[in-house]
Design an enzyme around this catalytic site. Structure first.
Site, PDB file in Angstrom:
ATOM      1  N   ASP A  17       0.828  -1.212   0.000  1.00 29.83           N
ATOM      2  CA  ASP A  17       0.000   0.000   0.000  1.00 29.83           C
ATOM      3  C   ASP A  17       0.862   1.262   0.000  1.00 29.83           C
ATOM      4  O   ASP A  17       1.947   1.274   0.573  1.00 29.83           O
ATOM      5  CB  ASP A  17      -0.923  -0.022   1.233  1.00 29.83           C
ATOM      6  CG  ASP A  17      -2.035   0.995   1.117  1.00 29.83           C
ATOM      7  OD1 ASP A  17      -2.421   1.346  -0.018  1.00 29.83           O
ATOM      8  OD2 ASP A  17      -2.530   1.443   2.174  1.00 29.83           O
ATOM      9  N   HIS A  34       2.001   3.288  -9.160  1.00 31.53           N
ATOM     10  CA  HIS A  34       1.825   1.844  -9.352  1.00 31.53           C
ATOM     11  C   HIS A  34       2.991   1.272 -10.169  1.00 31.53           C
ATOM     12  O   HIS A  34       3.464   0.167  -9.908  1.00 31.53           O
ATOM     13  CB  HIS A  34       0.487   1.546 -10.033  1.00 31.53           C
ATOM     14  CG  HIS A  34      -0.692   1.993  -9.221  1.00 31.53           C
ATOM     15  ND1 HIS A  34      -0.813   1.709  -7.879  1.00 31.53           N
ATOM     16  CD2 HIS A  34      -1.797   2.714  -9.543  1.00 31.53           C
ATOM     17  CE1 HIS A  34      -1.939   2.236  -7.415  1.00 31.53           C
ATOM     18  NE2 HIS A  34      -2.543   2.853  -8.406  1.00 31.53           N
ATOM     19  N   LEU A 128      11.294 -19.930  -4.998  1.00 32.18           N
ATOM     20  CA  LEU A 128      10.322 -19.095  -4.267  1.00 32.18           C
ATOM     21  C   LEU A 128       8.964 -19.218  -4.941  1.00 32.18           C
ATOM     22  O   LEU A 128       8.872 -19.165  -6.169  1.00 32.18           O
ATOM     23  CB  LEU A 128      10.763 -17.620  -4.300  1.00 32.18           C
ATOM     24  CG  LEU A 128       9.789 -16.619  -3.674  1.00 32.18           C
ATOM     25  CD1 LEU A 128       9.926 -16.587  -2.150  1.00 32.18           C
ATOM     26  CD2 LEU A 128      10.006 -15.200  -4.217  1.00 32.18           C
TER      27      LEU A 128
HETATM   28  C1  IPE Z   1      -5.342  -2.726  -0.160  1.00 34.69           C
HETATM   29  O1  IPE Z   1      -5.058  -1.371  -0.248  1.00 34.69           O
HETATM   30  C2  IPE Z   1      -5.304  -3.351  -1.518  1.00 34.69           C
HETATM   31  C3  IPE Z   1      -3.993  -3.435  -2.159  1.00 34.69           C
HETATM   32  C4  IPE Z   1      -2.851  -3.057  -1.648  1.00 34.69           C
HETATM   33  C5  IPE Z   1      -3.986  -4.039  -3.462  1.00 34.69           C
HETATM   34  P1  IPE Z   1      -6.209  -0.273  -0.370  1.00 34.69           P
HETATM   35  O2  IPE Z   1      -5.519   1.021  -0.522  1.00 34.69           O
HETATM   36  O3  IPE Z   1      -7.183  -0.633  -1.414  1.00 34.69           O
HETATM   37  O4  IPE Z   1      -6.930  -0.366   1.050  1.00 34.69           O
HETATM   38  P2  IPE Z   1      -7.854   0.689   1.803  1.00 34.69           P
HETATM   39  O5  IPE Z   1      -8.892   1.127   0.826  1.00 34.69           O
HETATM   40  O6  IPE Z   1      -6.987   1.824   2.214  1.00 34.69           O
HETATM   41  O7  IPE Z   1      -8.394  -0.041   2.975  1.00 34.69           O
HETATM   42  C1  IPE Z   2      -1.748   0.167  -3.299  1.00 34.10           C
HETATM   43  O1  IPE Z   2      -1.467   1.525  -3.330  1.00 34.10           O
HETATM   44  C2  IPE Z   2      -1.929  -0.418  -4.682  1.00 34.10           C
HETATM   45  C3  IPE Z   2      -3.322  -0.721  -5.038  1.00 34.10           C
HETATM   46  C4  IPE Z   2      -4.340  -0.646  -4.245  1.00 34.10           C
HETATM   47  C5  IPE Z   2      -3.564  -1.147  -6.405  1.00 34.10           C
HETATM   48  P1  IPE Z   2      -2.626   2.597  -3.302  1.00 34.10           P
HETATM   49  O2  IPE Z   2      -2.996   2.931  -4.701  1.00 34.10           O
HETATM   50  O3  IPE Z   2      -3.742   2.168  -2.429  1.00 34.10           O
HETATM   51  O4  IPE Z   2      -1.877   3.835  -2.645  1.00 34.10           O
HETATM   52  P2  IPE Z   2      -2.496   4.872  -1.614  1.00 34.10           P
HETATM   53  O5  IPE Z   2      -2.942   4.100  -0.421  1.00 34.10           O
HETATM   54  O6  IPE Z   2      -3.621   5.577  -2.298  1.00 34.10           O
HETATM   55  O7  IPE Z   2      -1.338   5.778  -1.306  1.00 34.10           O
HETATM   56 MG    MG Z   3      -4.139   2.407  -0.461  1.00 36.32          MG
END
Ligand code: IPE
Ligand code: IPE
Ligand code: MG
Length: 245
Positions: A17, A34, A128
């Site tokens: 995240d 991303h 792995l």
């Molecule tokens: C969880 O992160 C999903 C991934 C890392 C793929 P999110 O950014 O979607 O989670 P919330 O919405 O903050 O809970």
């Molecule tokens: C996690 O990073 C990746 C996905 C959920 C695809 P985020 O896109 O949720 O990044 P933040 O949390 O908005 O910074």
């Molecule tokens: Mg996120």
């Protein structure tokens, strides 16, 4: 030395995240975050191989991430196609076996075919296991397993559910890491993380480097896993992993 005897977790699960915030802080579009996240994953996979981790399971796209703006979702889908093309040859060489975990029904034909191709190309690898959870949700996993058992007329026991779950090919995660500072599960591995040690890092995923991984592993080493027993029992070597029951 095996990963177990060195104190390295055999199975690490990561909620990757913070990509969006990483990009926004640099005045870049979220998709740039991303893209950087894929680089970070490549580095993390290599670090796990080097440290003797057996299984790495990462959360790449959740069942709920479809609710994001259309351009971000399509950017993520495009990135998956690009990453499959670029990364699979290298992963094949490095001994990494890929599994994609999640609902494939909602994915484009191109991506669905790419996932099968990548799994087939790496099927012989043994260094792995890399599980990439894509269009995955912990509730989806549990409900699907229950539906499969019901359709086969099998009883809904823990063992049967466990065997029908998407990660039945690997033992449960030992260490559950979430980057990006949030302290929640966000529907990741709800069933499998029953006894995982949780580690929350303030680093945004693109900044999660080898040192950050080592910090998480070091924290894991200091934990005492009791699986419901007392500290004295664990110290006396009576440890009983519920999975080994
Ligand atoms: C969880 O992160 C999903 C991934 C890392 C793929 P999110 O950014 O979607 O989670 P919330 O919405 O903050 O809970
Ligand atoms: C996690 O990073 C990746 C996905 C959920 C695809 P985020 O896109 O949720 O990044 P933040 O949390 O908005 O910074
Ligand atoms: Mg996120």
């Amino acid at each position: 030395m095996s990963s177990q005897s060195s104190g390295v977790p055999h199975h690490i699960a990561i909620v990757m995240d913070g990509n969006g915030r990483w990009a926004t802080r640099r005045f870049l579009p979220r998709v740039a975050g991303h893209k950087q996240g894929v680089e970070s994953l490549r580095r993390c996979v290599k670090a796990c191989v080097d440290r003797g981790v057996g299984v790495l399971t990462v959360f790449a796209f959740s069942s709920e991430n479809w609710n994001r703006p259309v351009e971000e979702v399509s950017g993520l889908m495009d990135l998956m196609v690009i990453a499959l093309g670029r990364e699979v040859p290298k992963l094949t060489q490095d001994g990494v076996r890929l599994h994609f975990i999640g609902e494939r029904g909602g994915l484009s034909d191109k991506i669905a075919a790419g996932l099968i191709q990548a799994e087939t190309a790496t099927a012989h690898n043994t260094r792995l296991v890399l599980n990439v959870c894509f269009n995955y949700g912990g509730r989806w996993d549990i409900a699907r397993a229950a539906a499969q058992l019901a359709a086969r007329g099998e009883p809904l026991t823990e063992a049967n559910l466990d065997a029908a779950m998407a990660l039945s090919h690997v033992p449960d995660p030992d260490l559950f890491v979430r980057t990006g500072g949030e302290q929640r599960l966000s529907n990741f591995l709800l069933w499998q993380s029953a006894y995982a040690e949780l580690f929350f890092s303030d680093r945004l995923w693109p900044e999660f480097d080898e040192a950050a991984l080592d910090e998480a592993i070091e924290a894991f080493r200091r934990r005492e896993r009791r699986f419901g027993q007392t500290s004295a029992q664990v110290a006396g070597g009576e440890r009983r992993d519920p999975q080994a029951a």
